[in-house]
Design a protein around this motif. Structure first.
Motif, PDB file in Angstrom:
ATOM      1  N   SER A 117       0.765  -1.128  -0.115  1.00 52.96           N
ATOM      2  CA  SER A 117      -0.040   0.001   0.089  1.00 52.96           C
ATOM      3  C   SER A 117       0.745   1.208  -0.102  1.00 52.96           C
ATOM      4  O   SER A 117       0.462   2.491  -0.623  1.00 52.96           O
ATOM      5  CB  SER A 117      -0.729  -0.128   1.292  1.00 52.96           C
ATOM      6  N   ALA A 118       1.844   1.264   0.342  1.00 55.51           N
ATOM      7  CA  ALA A 118       2.992   2.407   0.647  1.00 55.51           C
ATOM      8  C   ALA A 118       3.252   2.583  -0.716  1.00 55.51           C
ATOM      9  O   ALA A 118       3.499   3.896  -1.201  1.00 55.51           O
ATOM     10  CB  ALA A 118       4.102   2.143   1.484  1.00 55.51           C
ATOM     11  N   ALA A 119       3.698   1.723  -1.469  1.00 46.44           N
ATOM     12  CA  ALA A 119       4.189   1.781  -2.849  1.00 46.44           C
ATOM     13  C   ALA A 119       2.912   2.198  -3.707  1.00 46.44           C
ATOM     14  O   ALA A 119       2.966   3.288  -4.579  1.00 46.44           O
ATOM     15  CB  ALA A 119       4.431   0.459  -3.557  1.00 46.44           C
ATOM     16  N   SER A 120       1.772   1.924  -3.422  1.00 44.74           N
ATOM     17  CA  SER A 120       0.626   2.432  -4.279  1.00 44.74           C
ATOM     18  C   SER A 120       0.378   3.836  -4.058  1.00 44.74           C
ATOM     19  O   SER A 120       0.044   4.589  -4.783  1.00 44.74           O
ATOM     20  CB  SER A 120      -0.730   1.740  -3.599  1.00 44.74           C
ATOM     21  N   GLU A 121       0.598   4.241  -2.683  1.00 41.94           N
ATOM     22  CA  GLU A 121       0.234   5.638  -2.389  1.00 41.94           C
ATOM     23  C   GLU A 121       1.603   6.590  -3.053  1.00 41.94           C
ATOM     24  O   GLU A 121       1.150   7.537  -3.741  1.00 41.94           O
ATOM     25  CB  GLU A 121       0.660   5.997  -0.811  1.00 41.94           C
ATOM     26  N   SER A 122       2.656   6.050  -3.142  1.00 47.08           N
ATOM     27  CA  SER A 122       3.805   6.770  -3.800  1.00 47.08           C
ATOM     28  C   SER A 122       3.443   6.987  -5.167  1.00 47.08           C
ATOM     29  O   SER A 122       3.806   7.905  -5.751  1.00 47.08           O
ATOM     30  CB  SER A 122       5.150   5.924  -3.333  1.00 47.08           C
ATOM     31  N   ALA A 141      -4.875   0.343   1.113  1.00 44.89           N
ATOM     32  CA  ALA A 141      -5.119   1.315   2.286  1.00 44.89           C
ATOM     33  C   ALA A 141      -6.152   2.330   1.527  1.00 44.89           C
ATOM     34  O   ALA A 141      -6.079   2.914   0.523  1.00 44.89           O
ATOM     35  CB  ALA A 141      -3.806   1.997   2.401  1.00 44.89           C
ATOM     36  N   ASP A 142      -7.011   2.679   2.571  1.00 42.91           N
ATOM     37  CA  ASP A 142      -8.177   3.264   2.462  1.00 42.91           C
ATOM     38  C   ASP A 142      -7.907   4.928   1.365  1.00 42.91           C
ATOM     39  O   ASP A 142      -8.476   5.166   0.686  1.00 42.91           O
ATOM     40  CB  ASP A 142      -9.041   3.810   3.533  1.00 42.91           C
ATOM     41  N   ASP A 143      -6.747   5.425   1.845  1.00 48.18           N
ATOM     42  CA  ASP A 143      -6.566   6.774   1.640  1.00 48.18           C
ATOM     43  C   ASP A 143      -6.173   6.829   0.122  1.00 48.18           C
ATOM     44  O   ASP A 143      -6.263   7.948  -0.500  1.00 48.18           O
ATOM     45  CB  ASP A 143      -5.443   7.456   2.434  1.00 48.18           C
ATOM     46  N   VAL A 144      -5.828   5.578  -0.600  1.00 46.87           N
ATOM     47  CA  VAL A 144      -5.378   5.797  -2.078  1.00 46.87           C
ATOM     48  C   VAL A 144      -6.647   6.142  -2.897  1.00 46.87           C
ATOM     49  O   VAL A 144      -6.406   6.983  -3.848  1.00 46.87           O
ATOM     50  CB  VAL A 144      -4.971   4.332  -2.550  1.00 46.87           C
ATOM     51  N   HIS A 150      -6.703  11.069  -6.262  1.00 42.08           N
ATOM     52  CA  HIS A 150      -6.087  11.873  -7.210  1.00 42.08           C
ATOM     53  C   HIS A 150      -6.749  11.604  -8.615  1.00 42.08           C
ATOM     54  O   HIS A 150      -7.337  10.171  -8.928  1.00 42.08           O
ATOM     55  CB  HIS A 150      -4.734  11.903  -7.552  1.00 42.08           C
ATOM     56  N   TRP A 151      -7.032  12.305  -9.411  1.00 38.44           N
ATOM     57  CA  TRP A 151      -7.836  12.180 -10.642  1.00 38.44           C
ATOM     58  C   TRP A 151      -7.193  11.096 -11.644  1.00 38.44           C
ATOM     59  O   TRP A 151      -7.538  10.417 -12.288  1.00 38.44           O
ATOM     60  CB  TRP A 151      -8.064  13.560 -11.609  1.00 38.44           C
ATOM     61  N   THR A 152      -5.939  10.931 -11.242  1.00 41.99           N
ATOM     62  CA  THR A 152      -5.153   9.951 -12.120  1.00 41.99           C
ATOM     63  C   THR A 152      -5.171   8.628 -11.795  1.00 41.99           C
ATOM     64  O   THR A 152      -4.754   7.702 -12.414  1.00 41.99           O
ATOM     65  CB  THR A 152      -3.781  10.425 -12.278  1.00 41.99           C
ATOM     66  N   THR A 153      -5.543   8.226 -10.644  1.00 42.79           N
ATOM     67  CA  THR A 153      -5.632   6.829  -9.736  1.00 42.79           C
ATOM     68  C   THR A 153      -7.051   6.416  -9.754  1.00 42.79           C
ATOM     69  O   THR A 153      -7.939   7.072  -9.418  1.00 42.79           O
ATOM     70  CB  THR A 153      -4.903   7.164  -8.599  1.00 42.79           C
ATOM     71  N   PHE A 154      -6.825   4.902 -10.222  1.00 47.03           N
ATOM     72  CA  PHE A 154      -8.063   4.282 -10.044  1.00 47.03           C
ATOM     73  C   PHE A 154      -7.649   3.130  -9.041  1.00 47.03           C
ATOM     74  O   PHE A 154      -6.173   2.711  -9.083  1.00 47.03           O
ATOM     75  CB  PHE A 154      -8.650   3.743 -11.254  1.00 47.03           C
ATOM     76  N   ARG A 155      -8.351   2.245  -8.685  1.00 47.60           N
ATOM     77  CA  ARG A 155      -8.006   1.103  -7.826  1.00 47.60           C
ATOM     78  C   ARG A 155      -8.791  -0.028  -8.116  1.00 47.60           C
ATOM     79  O   ARG A 155     -10.269  -0.049  -8.178  1.00 47.60           O
ATOM     80  CB  ARG A 155      -7.946   1.377  -6.293  1.00 47.60           C
ATOM     81  N   GLN A 371     -12.715   4.023  -7.228  1.00 50.54           N
ATOM     82  CA  GLN A 371     -12.707   2.772  -6.615  1.00 50.54           C
ATOM     83  C   GLN A 371     -13.752   1.734  -7.069  1.00 50.54           C
ATOM     84  O   GLN A 371     -14.722   2.037  -7.760  1.00 50.54           O
ATOM     85  CB  GLN A 371     -13.062   2.882  -5.128  1.00 50.54           C
ATOM     86  N   MET A 372     -12.888   0.518  -7.366  1.00 52.74           N
ATOM     87  CA  MET A 372     -13.493  -0.670  -8.048  1.00 52.74           C
ATOM     88  C   MET A 372     -14.734  -0.965  -6.917  1.00 52.74           C
ATOM     89  O   MET A 372     -14.660  -1.269  -5.948  1.00 52.74           O
ATOM     90  CB  MET A 372     -12.954  -1.593  -8.498  1.00 52.74           C
ATOM     91  N   MET A 373     -16.178  -1.134  -7.614  1.00 57.58           N
ATOM     92  CA  MET A 373     -17.315  -1.568  -6.837  1.00 57.58           C
ATOM     93  C   MET A 373     -17.293  -3.067  -7.286  1.00 57.58           C
ATOM     94  O   MET A 373     -17.742  -3.291  -8.551  1.00 57.58           O
ATOM     95  CB  MET A 373     -18.355  -0.860  -6.847  1.00 57.58           C
ATOM     96  N   ALA A 374     -16.798  -4.293  -6.323  1.00 57.15           N
ATOM     97  CA  ALA A 374     -17.076  -5.649  -6.957  1.00 57.15           C
ATOM     98  C   ALA A 374     -17.965  -6.297  -5.789  1.00 57.15           C
ATOM     99  O   ALA A 374     -18.792  -5.998  -5.310  1.00 57.15           O
ATOM    100  CB  ALA A 374     -15.843  -6.110  -7.113  1.00 57.15           C
TER     101      ALA A 374
END
Length: 417
Positions: A117-122, A141-144, A150-155, A371-374
């Motif tokens: 998760s720390a890599a994801s945040e970075s 981690a929730d905060d991602v 950020h507008w550039t990030t999806f999960r 955020q993906m809803m699955a």
């Protein structure tokens, strides 16, 4: 753990064995393209070494499988797709340095990957700085997609809140209200602990204590001694990957499974496959499971993955890589562009087709926080567990029912003007 001695890796001669050195790997399409066709490049940053290497390897398997399928259907915008894979050693520092290489030297169009998760945040912050789409495959981690969205990030994987909410009620009602936590001391563990504690306090339970264990801990004896002395109803193990393997093996050696229930949030096939029979136990949440009777396309996916992996069934990590690569290609084709902002807009609210979603219900990237809803698949390890039947799904919980809203998660999305 023999996860990726697979024919698919060998068949792609340019997927190199230099993982420890961080050598970039290139997955070439399996169809013939004109020499003038400039490839679309997806940079994938995932662990091939370190605590989370097995999970990373399976995400790579899924992504390479998707790239093959994408190219057989015409690629992205009629151009071949290439997947360049870099090893982040399960750590944020190498993740960013590999991303810099992929962007500056390899000129990738999009980024995906991560388990830590720390890599994801970075990488999420890096992607924002470069205004480039990044899809977090496996950092929870929730905060991602919450306070640091950020507008550039999806999960694609779930949030830590979803993981804890997926099985909290069952654990509380079944085993009791006094819990002791062993927490990995970084973003993922802190988020899981915080989320469980919110729910535990609300339900009238109590924490008997918690211990913070560094990532990569091999000897958990001091933490287990503290847990035993606290005499909880439930020992909550929040580790993942090799750390969870070591923790569960030692918990059984200490006899804690005879004194208290053992449970946690995230559980994965990679961990269960690595455990001895005595340590196959506990109640957990899976994010995807290979055995879904009656769900269209899942059996075909399982068969296809087994052909690539010498008979290994796909894991949630396999699906993360597979779904993410397909989603990027679908969004770019729908946007008719490689411009990240246009692809982002196409991804917002985009629903995965059944042959990519591979689970019940609507599976999509929520527009408000990306955020993906699955679904969550809470359940337990049965007493007669043996590969590949290592987990019993108790229920399938739609993420929409338990996810925090974008507002409650703290996401305030802003876009370039």
């Amino acid at each position: 753990m023999d996860f990726e001695n697979s024919a698919s890796f060998k068949r792609r001669g340019l997927l190199k064995a230099g993982a420890a050195a961080g050598v970039s790997s290139l997955v070439l399409p399996q169809v013939s393209w004109g020499a003038s066709e400039t490839p679309v490049k997806i940079g994938m940053i995932d662990p091939r070494t370190g605590v989370y290497a097995p999970a990373g390897h399976n995400e790579i398997i899924g992504a390479t499988m998707a790239v093959d399928e994408i190219n057989k259907k015409g690629g992205i915008l009629g151009r071949p797709v290439q997947l360049l894979v870099e090893d982040d050693n399960s750590l944020p520092g190498p993740a960013v340095s590999k991303a810099q290489k992929l962007v500056a030297e390899d000129k990738v169009n999009f980024l995906m990957g991560t388990v830590n998760s720390a890599a994801s945040e970075s990488l999420s912050q890096f992607a924002l700085q470069h205004e480039m789409l990044f899809v977090d495959t496996g950092g929870h981690a929730d905060d991602v997609t919450g306070s640091k969205c950020h507008w550039t990030t999806f999960r694609t994987c779930s949030t830590t809140w979803m993981l804890t909410a997926g099985d909290f009620e069952t654990l509380f009602k079944k085993f009791g209200k006094k819990w002791f936590f062993i927490v990995p001391d970084y973003a993922f563990g802190h988020a899981l602990y915080k989320d469980y504690m919110i729910q535990l306090k609300k339900a009238g339970g109590q924490a008997a204590g918690h211990a913070l264990a560094p990532l990569g801990t091999t000897d958990f004896s001091s933490y287990l001694i503290r847990a035993r002395a606290a005499k909880p109803d439930v020992l909550i193990c929040l580790q993942a990957g090799d750390d969870l393997v070591n923790l569960l093996k030692q918990a059984v050696q200490f006899g804690l499974d005879k004194q208290m229930a053992i449970a946690g949030a995230l559980q994965e096939m990679e961990v269960l496959q690595a455990l001895p029979k005595a340590a196959l136990l506990g109640w957990w949440t899976f994010e995807w499971y290979w055995n879904q009777p009656g769900v269209p396309h899942v059996a075909d996916f399982v068969t296809a993955v087994k052909k690539r992996t010498g008979g290994k069934v796909p894991t949630a990590r396999t699906w993360f890589g597979y779904a993410t690569a397909h989603a990027i290609a679908m969004a770019a084709n729908n946007a008719k562009s490689l411009d990240s902002l246009k692809v982002v807009k196409a991804l917002e609210g985009m629903e995965l087709p059944p042959d990519v979603a591979l689970q019940p219900g609507k599976v999509y990237y929520r527009a408000g926080d990306h955020q993906m809803m699955a679904n969550m698949f809470p359940g337990y390890v049965p007493k007669d567990a043996s590969y590949p039947n290592l987990f019993k799904v108790a229920e399938v919980v739609p993420s929409e029912k338990i996810a925090l809203s974008p507002e409650a998660a703290g996401c305030k999305m802003t876009y370039p003007s």
